[in-house]
Motif scaffolding. Structure first.
Motif, PDB file in Angstrom:
ATOM      1  N   ALA A   1     -82.945 -57.079 -36.334  1.00  0.00           N
ATOM      2  CA  ALA A   1     -83.428 -55.812 -36.807  1.00  0.00           C
ATOM      3  C   ALA A   1     -84.023 -55.918 -38.011  1.00  0.00           C
ATOM      4  CB  ALA A   1     -82.138 -54.984 -36.725  1.00  0.00           C
ATOM      5  N   GLY A   2     -83.303 -56.562 -39.042  1.00  0.00           N
ATOM      6  CA  GLY A   2     -83.970 -56.471 -40.339  1.00  0.00           C
ATOM      7  C   GLY A   2     -85.412 -57.196 -40.159  1.00  0.00           C
ATOM      8  N   VAL A   3     -86.002 -58.082 -39.197  1.00  0.00           N
ATOM      9  CA  VAL A   3     -87.119 -58.415 -39.188  1.00  0.00           C
ATOM     10  C   VAL A   3     -88.129 -57.424 -38.500  1.00  0.00           C
ATOM     11  CG1 VAL A   3     -88.391 -60.443 -38.148  1.00  0.00           C
ATOM     12  CG2 VAL A   3     -86.317 -61.013 -39.270  1.00  0.00           C
ATOM     13  N   ALA A   4     -87.395 -56.892 -37.457  1.00  0.00           N
ATOM     14  CA  ALA A   4     -88.219 -56.071 -36.691  1.00  0.00           C
ATOM     15  C   ALA A   4     -88.363 -54.714 -37.173  1.00  0.00           C
ATOM     16  CB  ALA A   4     -87.568 -55.850 -35.454  1.00  0.00           C
ATOM     17  N   ASN A   5     -87.704 -54.369 -38.314  1.00  0.00           N
ATOM     18  CA  ASN A   5     -87.577 -53.097 -38.966  1.00  0.00           C
ATOM     19  C   ASN A   5     -88.223 -53.188 -40.291  1.00  0.00           C
ATOM     20  OD1 ASN A   5     -86.569 -50.898 -36.861  1.00  0.00           O
ATOM     21  ND2 ASN A   5     -85.641 -52.617 -36.759  1.00  0.00           N
ATOM     22  N   PRO A   6     -89.371 -53.481 -40.638  1.00  0.00           N
ATOM     23  CA  PRO A   6     -89.732 -53.410 -42.101  1.00  0.00           C
ATOM     24  C   PRO A   6     -89.935 -52.033 -42.768  1.00  0.00           C
ATOM     25  CG  PRO A   6     -91.640 -54.279 -40.908  1.00  0.00           C
ATOM     26  CD  PRO A   6     -90.380 -54.183 -39.767  1.00  0.00           C
ATOM     27  N   THR A   7     -89.932 -51.945 -43.991  1.00  0.00           N
ATOM     28  CA  THR A   7     -90.289 -50.639 -44.594  1.00  0.00           C
ATOM     29  C   THR A   7     -91.490 -49.843 -44.091  1.00  0.00           C
ATOM     30  OG1 THR A   7     -88.949 -51.298 -46.477  1.00  0.00           O
ATOM     31  CG2 THR A   7     -90.207 -49.274 -46.679  1.00  0.00           C
TER      32      THR A   7
ATOM     33  N   LYS B   1     -84.165 -61.158 -50.143  1.00  0.00           N
ATOM     34  CA  LYS B   1     -85.439 -60.394 -50.647  1.00  0.00           C
ATOM     35  C   LYS B   1     -86.585 -61.111 -50.684  1.00  0.00           C
ATOM     36  CE  LYS B   1     -85.970 -56.314 -52.300  1.00  0.00           C
ATOM     37  NZ  LYS B   1     -85.548 -55.120 -51.597  1.00  0.00           N
ATOM     38  N   LEU B   2     -86.497 -62.532 -51.371  1.00  0.00           N
ATOM     39  CA  LEU B   2     -87.700 -63.387 -51.526  1.00  0.00           C
ATOM     40  C   LEU B   2     -88.125 -63.812 -50.154  1.00  0.00           C
ATOM     41  CD1 LEU B   2     -86.093 -65.676 -54.500  1.00  0.00           C
ATOM     42  CD2 LEU B   2     -87.927 -64.019 -54.597  1.00  0.00           C
ATOM     43  N   LEU B   3     -87.465 -63.948 -49.298  1.00  0.00           N
ATOM     44  CA  LEU B   3     -88.080 -64.170 -47.845  1.00  0.00           C
ATOM     45  C   LEU B   3     -88.741 -62.862 -47.060  1.00  0.00           C
ATOM     46  CD1 LEU B   3     -85.284 -66.922 -46.714  1.00  0.00           C
ATOM     47  CD2 LEU B   3     -87.692 -67.444 -47.669  1.00  0.00           C
ATOM     48  N   ARG B   4     -88.491 -61.832 -47.941  1.00  0.00           N
ATOM     49  CA  ARG B   4     -89.001 -60.437 -47.244  1.00  0.00           C
ATOM     50  C   ARG B   4     -88.135 -60.120 -46.158  1.00  0.00           C
ATOM     51  NH1 ARG B   4     -93.674 -58.811 -49.512  1.00  0.00           N
ATOM     52  NH2 ARG B   4     -95.218 -60.650 -50.589  1.00  0.00           N
ATOM     53  N   LEU B   5     -86.991 -60.367 -46.176  1.00  0.00           N
ATOM     54  CA  LEU B   5     -85.935 -59.907 -45.331  1.00  0.00           C
ATOM     55  C   LEU B   5     -85.001 -58.737 -46.048  1.00  0.00           C
ATOM     56  CD1 LEU B   5     -85.046 -63.330 -43.786  1.00  0.00           C
ATOM     57  CD2 LEU B   5     -86.329 -61.587 -42.852  1.00  0.00           C
ATOM     58  N   PRO B   6     -84.478 -57.862 -45.308  1.00  0.00           N
ATOM     59  CA  PRO B   6     -83.466 -57.002 -45.777  1.00  0.00           C
ATOM     60  C   PRO B   6     -82.451 -57.888 -46.529  1.00  0.00           C
ATOM     61  CG  PRO B   6     -84.084 -56.244 -43.621  1.00  0.00           C
ATOM     62  CD  PRO B   6     -84.546 -57.734 -43.668  1.00  0.00           C
TER      63      PRO B   6
END
Length: 557
Positions: free
Chosen positions: A348-354, A19-24
């Motif tokens: 997928a977590g990196v390629a699909n931010p909110t 979360k701190l690294l802005r990842l899912p």
């Protein structure tokens, strides 16, 4: 308890780092599983069952929100079929190349086709979590993604039957009678109310007539849970049931991601081959985008769908595990696919931010087609001569719409991205269109009308309201007043910082409206008569001391 505490600490810590690294957070959960396994921590009892229940509830919740008509559209079933065919051919070629250069040992064509076929599937769990975090399950691209996933799940069921050498039981035909019976018996299920009984009912329906019954006749239990969800979707309270199961499902799915790390400790060879398989994911996304574009969908819709689907499915691990048990696939290949699937989840977590603003910006740079060549469901939307727009026509949005029309006489247009809700309100005479307020093209059309004085953001997801504001600011608001509702206090400040003119905290606004109406009723005396009501005697309520004190005051007077 010590083992459970160890798991909780590791999973929470890894999720927090992600979360701190802005990842899912799911990326952290995957890492926690590998770390616990590498550290020699025992596998916690029941982890597999917890993961299975989590996946079951996920698919059941999908069914509760699924419009079955979306599956029969050619951009869904034909796209899914063509994509599986194209990626299987490409996958066989890629695996053959790896064998030629010596990264993998020689395999029979049948095994290569099976591996390539399962790698053509996309992850139901990852894609649905992306949609749910954005609140886009009912958006056009969300419906396409879910439809493609369902078609792929059906393909996975066929492959599992072939790999076992077993066809579904003849008793599977009985489901033709059982499913309508379940629908009839649960016609009035919503009368059980909310709370614990509602949750127990949902879990029971997903597990018994869904997962267990379908598994007993040789079909996918997860697919059965989804079908039972579809059966209940038309009943009142389906959306409420899905919301009630939301947090439970998310918590149980943590077990699924952690459990992946316990498939084994990969060797360097497994890591090398698994990472090389990730090279197919960009190509997988391009194929998805190209096929959807050929079916007439706009660049933004095609890109959002492709990014959500550009990953490897958990079914690859399920089928690979079956293959190792049946002897046609080695344990080494299972570990290789663990690396590939886990790596796909990370990408997928990196390629699909909110936020979808980056995708919208990129889509605007791609060639644009004239409106008549765009799919009917994805064409430009006309807003007419509306003076006010209400974006998001849920309970709050609908109340705002009625107030603007009935009390202030505004020509008001509602905008809703859920087609079922749009149809429901349109049948009641509401002036409403289907549209996505986070779409740049939508805002361009709104501003071009020149008659809009007020724009109300009433979407339930904070990110959606923020995205709408940013897109509106990008094209210019035409001098319209922008108002928004916010669920949390911190959301109020965030929206005001973005320049929203009026922001109302949902509960504070409800309290103020209730107080205003109550005082107005007292002042005007416009209180509706209550049949059989008696004057309220507050002396009959309260403590003995209050009653004694009141009696003494009465006697003194």
């Amino acid at each position: 308890m010590t083992l459970l505490a160890t798991y909780l600490a590791a999973v929470f810590a890894c999720g927090l780092v992600a979360k701190l690294l802005r990842l899912p957070p799911l990326i952290g959960f995957l890492a926690a599983g590998f770390i616990l396994n590498a550290a020699g921590v025992d596998r916690i009892g029941g982890l597999t069952e917890v993961a299975e229940v989590g996946v079951m509830l996920l698919l059941f919740a999908i069914g509760l929100q699924l419009d079955i008509r979306s599956l029969i559209k050619k951009e869904v079933w034909l796209n899914a079929g063509l994509h599986m065919l194209v990626m299987t051919v490409i996958g066989v070629g890629f695996l053959t190349l790896l064998a030629v250069i010596g990264l993998i040992g020689p395999k029979s064509l049948q095994v290569l086709v099976a591996i390539a076929f399962v790698l053509s599937f996309s992850s139901t769990i990852v894609a649905i979590k992306v949609l749910q975090e954005r609140g886009d399950e009912q958006a056009l691209y969300g419906r396409i993604v879910i439809g493609i996933l369902v078609m792929q799940d059906l393909g996975a069921v066929v492959l599992m039957s072939i790999s076992r050498g077993e066809a579904p039981s003849i008793w599977a035909l009985s489901l033709v009678a059982v499913i309508p019976l379940v629908s009839l018996l649960t016609k009035h299920w919503y009368r059980i109310g909310h709370g614990e009984m509602e949750v127990l009912f949902g879990i029971g329906m997903a597990m018994i007539p869904g997962y267990l019954l379908f598994s007993a006749v040789g079909l996918s239990g997860s697919l059965g849970a989804m079908i039972i969800g579809v059966v209940l979707a038309r009943r009142p309270g389906a959306a409420q049931l899905a919301n009630a199961l939301f947090r439970i499902k998310d918590l149980l799915l943590v077990g699924f991601f952690v459990g992946i790390g316990f498939h084994g400790i990969p060797e360097w060879e497994n890591v090398a081959v698994g990472l090389s398989l990730l090279l197919l994911l960009p190509l997988q996304g391009v194929v998805y985008w190209g096929l959807l574009w050929l079916f007439g969908l706009r660049n933004r819709t095609s890109l959002l769908s492709a990014l959500a689907l550009a990953n490897y499915s958990e079914f690859a691990l399920i089928i690979a595990e079956m293959g190792t048990e049946d002897g046609w696939l080695s344990e080494s290949w299972l570990l290789t696919l663990v690396i590939a699937v886990s790596g796909g989840f990370v990408l997928a977590g990196v390629a699909n931010p909110t936020s979808v603003s980056a995708v919208s910006r990129f889509a605007r740079r791609l060639p644009v087609r004239p409106p008549h060549k765009i799919h009917p469901d994805d064409r430009p939307i006309e807003t007419g001569y509306a003076q006010a727009l209400v974006l998001g026509m849920g309970r709050v949005g609908y109340a705002v719409y009625r107030q603007l029309v009935d009390e202030y006489g505004y020509r008001t247009l509602g905008v809703e991205h859920d087609p079922n809700r749009t149809h429901e309100l349109a049948s009641k005479g509401v002036d409403i269109i289907e549209g996505d307020a986070t779409d740049y093209d939508f805002w361009t059309r709104v501003v071009d009308t020149g008659s809009v004085k007020l724009i109300v953001l009433a979407m339930p997801a904070q990110y959606a309201n923020i995205e709408a504001v940013r897109e509106l600011q990008r094209v210019g608001d035409g001098g319209a007043v922008i108002a928004s509702v916010a669920l949390y206090r911190e959301d109020v400040h965030e929206l005001k910082d973005l320049g929203v003119d009026v922001v109302i905290h949902l509960y504070q606004g409800a309290g103020e409206a209730l107080a205003d109406r109550a005082v107005d009723a007292v002042a005007t005396g416009k209180i509706p008569p209550r049949t059989g009501a008696k004057p309220f005697d507050w002396r009959g309520v309260g403590t003995r001391e209050m009653r004694v004190q009141d009696d003494s005051r009465t006697s003194e007077s």
